[in-house]
Design an enzyme around this catalytic site. Structure first.
Site, short mmCIF file in Angstrom:
data_model
loop_
_atom_site.label_atom_id
_atom_site.label_comp_id
_atom_site.label_asym_id
_atom_site.label_seq_id
_atom_site.Cartn_x
_atom_site.Cartn_y
_atom_site.Cartn_z
N ARG A 260 -86.71 105.28 -20.78
CA ARG A 260 -85.54 105.04 -19.75
C ARG A 260 -84.48 106.06 -19.96
NH1 ARG A 260 -84.11 98.63 -21.62
NH2 ARG A 260 -85.87 97.93 -21.39
N ARG A 275 -79.07 103.43 -28.17
CA ARG A 275 -79.44 103.79 -26.91
C ARG A 275 -80.11 105.03 -26.60
NH1 ARG A 275 -77.21 100.73 -22.78
NH2 ARG A 275 -75.58 100.18 -24.53
N GLU A 347 -77.09 93.33 -28.73
CA GLU A 347 -78.39 92.75 -27.99
C GLU A 347 -79.48 93.58 -28.64
OE1 GLU A 347 -81.50 93.21 -25.03
OE2 GLU A 347 -79.64 94.22 -24.34
N SER A 350 -83.67 90.18 -24.63
CA SER A 350 -83.39 89.46 -23.49
C SER A 350 -84.62 88.59 -23.08
CB SER A 350 -83.10 90.37 -22.22
OG SER A 350 -81.84 90.99 -22.65
N ARG A 393 -83.96 98.69 -32.51
CA ARG A 393 -82.69 97.83 -32.87
C ARG A 393 -83.05 97.21 -33.98
NH1 ARG A 393 -78.76 97.01 -27.69
NH2 ARG A 393 -79.04 99.20 -26.69
#
Length: 429
Positions: A260, A275, A347, A350, A393
């Site tokens: 990403r 990130r 987070e 999801s 994560r």
């Protein structure tokens, strides 16, 4: 993508959903373009009917030996008119397709109002955050002290937002991925897949990442895209297919690198592994009958929760607000894991129900069982996706929750079989 017929019949519902997403109403503009397109189609059909009638009349006149120059002239004039109307229809169709491709999914009624993640609703919590008799450190400080996390070298090689993992921490990352795959395949019935990491435009468009999220993706010089999540490859396994109802549900899982650009994350989470441009994730994708989507959604959330429960890491489940729900999703639950080094939940997964939004873009259908024997009726499948979970994560969460005062970290019991029985990672491991 939304059904244009549904929009014609329910313009107020579309605009209501857009308003809940803090976007301008679009139904009137979409219906206007659709009306122009359909008008051009009607005129083309009428023109073709008239040309067919003239051709028949001319043919009949010739069989009778008559000369009909006026009919021939009229037929020629009609032929010359056709390209302009065809071009008009094409332009309206292209405009309509672009509008529809940019529309977000219609939100589920249970999605809470709110513009940001601060208005997400907590559904439940699991586990109690550990009480430390020392000040817990963030993962990057622990990782660097263990000499297993090297950001400086990664920056020299690739730039910011990369990391080099070494030794026991590299192995721990791999162990996490293997543990998750085993759990999802053996206990939840997902089929393991090793999918392509490079995909074409149609695949990225199919899951709703194009055209809107182009800047968040990496593209190669030959036009392919590096996947930002294995959802792209896994969901597209059923593109342009008609499945038998009896084959549903289909459940896929994959442990892959993800890429990403983090274009919208400038200045956020610049330290550590939260990130990154490149990270690993175990993805879950389900292809189901529409009637089974709600049950499957809860089942998927449970699969992701089970990962964290087996690792014995506290977390909470959040129902995302309207403004925080992704464009392809009708409803999304986030799992947020407790990070003592940050003293907050972050987070880690999801899980989204996308309804038939992605299926329409991919032309993924199923043939329902029926008593008539008809083979012509098909319906769109429903697609769901979720992180099961983000491996990077999860590594952060394990490091921070299992840190010790001497700088070492304890390995969760669930991961020890994947670490050859190792119980602790110290500075020399």
């Amino acid at each position: 993508m939304l059904d244009i017929k549904w929009i014609r019949e329910n313009p107020e519902l579309l605009d209501k959903s857009l308003k809940r997403r803090y976007q301008e109403p679009m139904s009137a503009h979409i219906i206007e373009i659709d009306t122009l397109r359909r008008s051009a189609q009607t005129r083309l059909q009428e023109l073709q009917n008239e040309r067919n009638a003239l051709a028949k009349a001319i043919g009949e006149a010739k069989r009778q030996g008559k000369d009909v120059p006026d009919l021939a002239q009229k037929a020629s004039a009609l032929k010359e008119m056709a390209p302009a109307i065809e071009e008009e229809e094409r332009l309206h169709a292209d405009r309509l397709h672009l509008l529809l491709s940019q529309l977000p999914n219609v939100l589920d009624d249970v999605v809470p109002e709110g513009r940001t993640d601060s208005e997400n609703i907590e559904i439940r919590k699991w586990g109690t955050p550990r009480t430390f008799d020392f000040t817990p450190l963030p993962h990057y400080e622990i990782g660097e002290k263990l000499q297993g996390m090297d950001f400086d070298t990664a920056t020299k090689i690739s730039g910011a937002r990369f990391v080099v993992l070494k030794g026991a921490l590299a192995r721990l990352e791999r162990a996490l991925g293997q543990f998750m795959l085993d759990l999802h395949t053996q206990e939840f019935g997902y089929q393991e897949v090793s999918p392509p990491l490079l995909v074409r435009d149609d695949a990225v468009y199919g899951v709703g990442q194009l055209p809107k999220f182009r800047e968040d993706l990496f593209q190669t010089s030959d036009g392919r895209w590096l996947i930002s999540t294995a959802e792209v490859s896994l969901t597209n396994l059923v593109r342009e297919r008609i499945l038998d109802e009896g084959s549903l549900p289909l459940r896929f899982t994959a442990f892959t690198p993800c890429f990403r650009s983090e274009a919208g994350a400038a200045g956020r989470d610049t330290r550590g592994m939260i990130r990154q441009h490149q990270f690993h994730k175990v993805e879950l994708v389900s292809i189901v009958h529409p009637d089974a989507a709600e049950t499957e959604h809860q089942r998927m959330v449970n699969a992701a929760e089970t990962v964290l429960q087996r690792l014995e890491i506290p977390y909470r489940v959040m129902l995302l607000s309207c403004g925080d729900t992704s464009g392809a999703s009708r409803r999304t639950y986030d799992l947020e894991v407790w990070l003592p080094g940050e003293n907050m939940y972050r987070e880690i997964s999801s899980c989204s129900n996308c309804g038939d939004y992605q299926a329409r873009r991919m032309q993924a259908r199923f043939r329902p069982k029926n008593d008539t024997g008809s083979k012509n009726t098909t319906e769109f499948v429903f697609t769901l996706n979720g992180s099961g979970v983000a491996v990077g994560r999860a590594l952060i969460a394990v490091i921070e929750n299992y840190q010790n005062s001497d700088g070492s970290m304890t390995i969760p019991e669930a991961l020890r079989p994947y670490m050859k029985g190792m119980k602790r990672i110290s500075i020399h491991d």
